[in-house]
Design a protein around this motif. Structure first.
Motif, PDB file in Angstrom:
ATOM      1  N   LEU A   1      70.189  39.329  -9.832  1.00 55.74           N
ATOM      2  CA  LEU A   1      70.659  40.547  -9.174  1.00 55.74           C
ATOM      3  C   LEU A   1      70.892  40.282  -7.685  1.00 55.74           C
ATOM      4  O   LEU A   1      70.120  39.564  -7.046  1.00 55.74           O
ATOM      5  N   PRO A   2      71.910  40.867  -7.094  1.00 53.00           N
ATOM      6  CA  PRO A   2      72.209  40.618  -5.679  1.00 53.00           C
ATOM      7  C   PRO A   2      71.032  40.906  -4.747  1.00 53.00           C
ATOM      8  O   PRO A   2      70.800  40.158  -3.787  1.00 53.00           O
ATOM      9  N   ALA A   3      70.277  41.972  -5.015  1.00 55.26           N
ATOM     10  CA  ALA A   3      69.157  42.318  -4.130  1.00 55.26           C
ATOM     11  C   ALA A   3      68.081  41.242  -4.160  1.00 55.26           C
ATOM     12  O   ALA A   3      67.539  40.857  -3.116  1.00 55.26           O
ATOM     13  N   PHE A   4      67.767  40.749  -5.332  1.00 53.67           N
ATOM     14  CA  PHE A   4      66.762  39.689  -5.447  1.00 53.67           C
ATOM     15  C   PHE A   4      67.278  38.401  -4.811  1.00 53.67           C
ATOM     16  O   PHE A   4      66.519  37.684  -4.147  1.00 53.67           O
ATOM     17  N   ALA A   5      68.553  38.115  -5.010  1.00 51.56           N
ATOM     18  CA  ALA A   5      69.130  36.909  -4.411  1.00 51.56           C
ATOM     19  C   ALA A   5      69.101  36.976  -2.886  1.00 51.56           C
ATOM     20  O   ALA A   5      68.831  35.977  -2.210  1.00 51.56           O
ATOM     21  N   ALA A   6      69.344  38.163  -2.328  1.00 48.72           N
ATOM     22  CA  ALA A   6      69.343  38.322  -0.877  1.00 48.72           C
ATOM     23  C   ALA A   6      67.963  38.076  -0.271  1.00 48.72           C
ATOM     24  O   ALA A   6      67.854  37.677   0.893  1.00 48.72           O
ATOM     25  N   ALA A   7      66.919  38.321  -1.053  1.00 45.36           N
ATOM     26  CA  ALA A   7      65.552  38.162  -0.556  1.00 45.36           C
ATOM     27  C   ALA A   7      65.031  36.734  -0.689  1.00 45.36           C
ATOM     28  O   ALA A   7      63.931  36.431  -0.215  1.00 45.36           O
ATOM     29  N   HIS A   8      65.803  35.858  -1.314  1.00 48.43           N
ATOM     30  CA  HIS A   8      65.342  34.485  -1.553  1.00 48.43           C
ATOM     31  C   HIS A   8      64.981  33.800  -0.232  1.00 48.43           C
ATOM     32  O   HIS A   8      65.672  33.975   0.781  1.00 48.43           O
ATOM     33  N   PRO A   9      63.926  32.997  -0.231  1.00 56.11           N
ATOM     34  CA  PRO A   9      63.511  32.329   1.005  1.00 56.11           C
ATOM     35  C   PRO A   9      64.621  31.540   1.701  1.00 56.11           C
ATOM     36  O   PRO A   9      64.733  31.576   2.936  1.00 56.11           O
ATOM     37  N   ASP A  10      65.427  30.840   0.937  1.00 57.95           N
ATOM     38  CA  ASP A  10      66.451  30.004   1.549  1.00 57.95           C
ATOM     39  C   ASP A  10      67.507  30.802   2.305  1.00 57.95           C
ATOM     40  O   ASP A  10      68.246  30.238   3.122  1.00 57.95           O
ATOM     41  N   ARG A  11      67.582  32.097   2.047  1.00 59.75           N
ATOM     42  CA  ARG A  11      68.600  32.938   2.700  1.00 59.75           C
ATOM     43  C   ARG A  11      68.040  33.700   3.905  1.00 59.75           C
ATOM     44  O   ARG A  11      68.720  34.532   4.478  1.00 59.75           O
ATOM     45  N   GLN A  12      66.822  33.368   4.319  1.00 62.92           N
ATOM     46  CA  GLN A  12      66.212  34.078   5.445  1.00 62.92           C
ATOM     47  C   GLN A  12      66.557  33.391   6.758  1.00 62.92           C
ATOM     48  O   GLN A  12      66.753  32.184   6.819  1.00 62.92           O
ATOM     49  N   PRO A  13      66.620  34.157   7.845  1.00 63.56           N
ATOM     50  CA  PRO A  13      67.043  33.579   9.124  1.00 63.56           C
ATOM     51  C   PRO A  13      66.098  32.512   9.665  1.00 63.56           C
ATOM     52  O   PRO A  13      66.514  31.667  10.473  1.00 63.56           O
ATOM     53  N   ASP A  14      64.823  32.528   9.244  1.00 69.09           N
ATOM     54  CA  ASP A  14      63.871  31.539   9.742  1.00 69.09           C
ATOM     55  C   ASP A  14      63.679  30.355   8.798  1.00 69.09           C
ATOM     56  O   ASP A  14      62.810  29.509   9.035  1.00 69.09           O
TER      57      ASP A  14
END
Length: 214
Positions: free
Chosen positions: A197-210
């Motif tokens: 799901l897009p929401a779960f994918a957006a929360a993935h660690p690799d997609r975080q700014p840090d």
């Protein structure tokens, strides 16, 4: 309402909260505390969260700590779409699934515990990995039965719940440490469906700014 999430990209507890916020479509700011350097123990952050752990979430009128409590707050304040079933018994089952991870798997595999195993008990990396696999395996075996009983595409029923907000980050951790998931086919299907799901994918660690960048 303005929200600030204090976390760390690879923290599975912070990952849970990011997931719930993304499912709800709630915007927020992120502040990172690198757990590898002990940044979570700095005085300024401990003034917000006396435990010196992530996540913590600043709202307009409070600082919320402990990811299960934050998830419940998010679901109450932003009720659409719901992350808990309408029925009281089903809510209890979903909460129990989440607690299996938040109370029984994650705490003994937390970075501070793993560091204590290394520093105080002389555990090498092979021993640490066996420790991780043991506690993930015990919890996942129980969850496999519960998901087979109650799941219908997701951990509970046909829509994502707080159980999936806990499950997907824990599967991420299991894969990171090369835990064999073939013993848990229902659990794996539920996790794969949720993280597609897009929401779960957006929360993935690799997609975080840090997140660490190669």
């Amino acid at each position: 309402m303005s929200l600030t999430l204090h976390g760390y990209w690879r923290s599975t507890a912070a990952y849970r909260v990011r997931t719930a916020l993304a499912v709800k479509g709630v915007s927020y700011e992120q502040v990172t505390h690198d757990l590898r350097t002990g940044a979570q123990h700095e005085a300024g952050y401990c003034a917000l969260n006396p435990q010196g752990l992530v996540p913590a979430m600043e709202t307009d009128d409070a600082v919320l700590t402990q990811s299960p409590a934050i998830l419940e707050w998010i679901d109450e304040v932003y009720p659409d779409p719901p992350l808990l079933p309408a029925d009281a018994t089903n809510r209890a089952i979903v909460r129990a699934m989440g607690a299996t991870i938040a109370c029984d798997i994650h705490p003994v595999n937390n970075l501070r515990i793993l560091n204590a195993l290394r520093a105080e008990f002389g555990a090498d990396e092979a021993a640490v990995n066996r420790w991780i696999a043991r506690w993930i395996g015990d919890g996942f075996a129980a969850l496999e039965t519960l998901i087979a009983r109650h799941g219908d595409g997701f951990a509970f029923g046909a829509m994502p719940t707080i159980a999936d907000c806990h499950l997907v980050p824990q599967v991420y951790s299991a894969e990171r440490f090369a835990v064999d998931l073939s013993l848990y086919p229902h659990l794996k299907v539920a996790a794969d469906n949720a993280r597609a799901l897009p929401a779960f994918a957006a929360a993935h660690p690799d997609r975080q700014p840090d997140a660490d960048r190669a």
